[in-house]
Design a protein around this motif. Structure first.
Motif, mmCIF file in Angstrom:
data_model
loop_
_atom_site.group_PDB
_atom_site.id
_atom_site.type_symbol
_atom_site.label_atom_id
_atom_site.label_comp_id
_atom_site.label_asym_id
_atom_site.label_seq_id
_atom_site.Cartn_x
_atom_site.Cartn_y
_atom_site.Cartn_z
ATOM 1 N N GLY A 173 0.815 -1.218 0.000
ATOM 2 C CA GLY A 173 0.000 0.000 0.000
ATOM 3 C C GLY A 173 0.842 1.258 0.000
ATOM 4 O O GLY A 173 0.546 2.220 -0.710
ATOM 5 N N VAL A 174 1.909 1.250 0.791
ATOM 6 C CA VAL A 174 2.816 2.402 0.856
ATOM 7 C C VAL A 174 3.459 2.628 -0.512
ATOM 8 O O VAL A 174 3.507 3.758 -1.025
ATOM 9 N N VAL A 175 3.935 1.544 -1.116
ATOM 10 C CA VAL A 175 4.602 1.654 -2.415
ATOM 11 C C VAL A 175 3.604 2.070 -3.491
ATOM 12 O O VAL A 175 3.904 2.925 -4.334
ATOM 13 N N GLN A 204 -4.835 1.358 -12.497
ATOM 14 C CA GLN A 204 -3.571 1.652 -13.170
ATOM 15 C C GLN A 204 -2.469 0.688 -12.708
ATOM 16 O O GLN A 204 -1.656 0.245 -13.522
ATOM 17 N N LEU A 205 -2.442 0.358 -11.418
ATOM 18 C CA LEU A 205 -1.464 -0.611 -10.920
ATOM 19 C C LEU A 205 -1.681 -1.985 -11.556
ATOM 20 O O LEU A 205 -0.724 -2.660 -11.943
ATOM 21 N N ASP A 206 -2.946 -2.395 -11.665
ATOM 22 C CA ASP A 206 -3.248 -3.684 -12.309
ATOM 23 C C ASP A 206 -2.783 -3.689 -13.763
ATOM 24 O O ASP A 206 -2.200 -4.663 -14.237
ATOM 25 N N GLU A 207 -3.030 -2.602 -14.465
ATOM 26 C CA GLU A 207 -2.623 -2.494 -15.869
ATOM 27 C C GLU A 207 -1.102 -2.496 -15.991
ATOM 28 O O GLU A 207 -0.538 -3.153 -16.882
ATOM 29 N N LEU A 208 -0.428 -1.802 -15.107
ATOM 30 C CA LEU A 208 1.033 -1.783 -15.118
ATOM 31 C C LEU A 208 1.593 -3.187 -14.886
ATOM 32 O O LEU A 208 2.501 -3.624 -15.590
ATOM 33 N N ARG A 209 1.044 -3.908 -13.902
ATOM 34 C CA ARG A 209 1.493 -5.284 -13.646
ATOM 35 C C ARG A 209 1.290 -6.165 -14.881
ATOM 36 O O ARG A 209 2.174 -6.925 -15.266
ATOM 37 N N ARG A 210 0.110 -6.055 -15.491
ATOM 38 C CA ARG A 210 -0.168 -6.856 -16.710
ATOM 39 C C ARG A 210 0.820 -6.525 -17.820
ATOM 40 O O ARG A 210 1.352 -7.410 -18.484
ATOM 41 N N THR A 211 1.070 -5.250 -18.018
ATOM 42 C CA THR A 211 2.001 -4.816 -19.064
ATOM 43 C C THR A 211 3.406 -5.345 -18.791
ATOM 44 O O THR A 211 4.058 -5.897 -19.684
ATOM 45 N N LEU A 212 3.881 -5.196 -17.555
ATOM 46 C CA LEU A 212 5.236 -5.636 -17.218
ATOM 47 C C LEU A 212 5.366 -7.160 -17.306
ATOM 48 O O LEU A 212 6.406 -7.660 -17.760
ATOM 49 N N ALA A 227 2.974 5.713 -3.223
ATOM 50 C CA ALA A 227 4.127 6.484 -3.694
ATOM 51 C C ALA A 227 4.182 6.542 -5.219
ATOM 52 O O ALA A 227 4.669 7.518 -5.784
ATOM 53 N N MET A 228 3.681 5.508 -5.870
ATOM 54 C CA MET A 228 3.695 5.475 -7.336
ATOM 55 C C MET A 228 2.673 6.430 -7.940
ATOM 56 O O MET A 228 2.745 6.739 -9.131
ATOM 57 N N GLY A 229 1.704 6.865 -7.147
ATOM 58 C CA GLY A 229 0.711 7.805 -7.651
ATOM 59 C C GLY A 229 -0.263 7.191 -8.642
ATOM 60 O O GLY A 229 -0.817 7.888 -9.479
ATOM 61 N N LEU A 230 -0.471 5.873 -8.552
ATOM 62 C CA LEU A 230 -1.376 5.179 -9.457
ATOM 63 C C LEU A 230 -2.554 4.613 -8.671
ATOM 64 O O LEU A 230 -2.381 4.148 -7.543
ATOM 65 N N ASP A 231 -3.739 4.641 -9.275
ATOM 66 C CA ASP A 231 -4.876 4.014 -8.606
ATOM 67 C C ASP A 231 -4.827 2.501 -8.859
ATOM 68 O O ASP A 231 -3.966 2.017 -9.607
#
Length: 151
Positions: free
Chosen positions: A116-118, A128-136, A121-125
């Motif tokens: 949660g802290v990280v 967006q975090l789910d999409e970033l994980r899928r992309t990576l 800090a990333m400034g993503l909801d």
């Protein structure tokens, strides 16, 4: 040579953006993990074991994308810290199973707030975090598949 000559530019490189982001996130984790007495690679091992409770060393390596030469010292250090236990299987001496020790189970509660802290800090909801994980994950799979074709 003029700086304006055609050629690769640092800011245009995806690899540099990934590298810089990885360094920033890892640096954010450092003080958080210091409170747990873990390094970032040790934290990743513990995450996998907290999720699965027990894994063969080769399964753990596959999950973390680590070879045994990298994973073995991590496991030895975690065992020395009494966070994990390693046991050879009686029916197959070559196979080593890793389990979370009681101190490792107790440490899990302290680690719960970290994602949660990280994430904050990333400034993503969350979307967006789910999409970033899928992309990576897709990038990792594609690059590994490509590398496999190179022999």
């Amino acid at each position: 040579m003029a700086a304006q000559e055609a050629g690769p530019r640092l800011d245009d490189q995806v690899c540099f953006a990934l590298y810089a982001a990885t360094r920033a996130v890892t640096a954010l984790y450092r003080p958080l993990l210091d409170d747990l007495g873990l390094t970032y690679p040790q934290y990743l091992v513990m995450l996998a074991l907290w999720e699965h409770d027990e894994l063969a060393v080769n399964e753990l390596g596959r999950l973390l994308h680590l070879d045994s030469g990298t994973l073995s010292p991590l496991l030895k250090r975690l065992e020395k810290l009494e966070l994990v236990e390693r046991r050879r299987r009686a029916d197959d001496e070559r196979s080593v199973r890793v389990t979370v020790a009681p101190a490792g189970r107790a440490l899990r509660a302290k680690a719960v707030p970290l994602p949660g802290v990280v994430g904050e800090a990333m400034g993503l909801d969350e979307r967006q975090l789910d999409e970033l994980r899928r992309t990576l994950r897709g990038v990792t799979e594609s690059v590994n598949d490509y590398r496999a074709t190179l022999g």
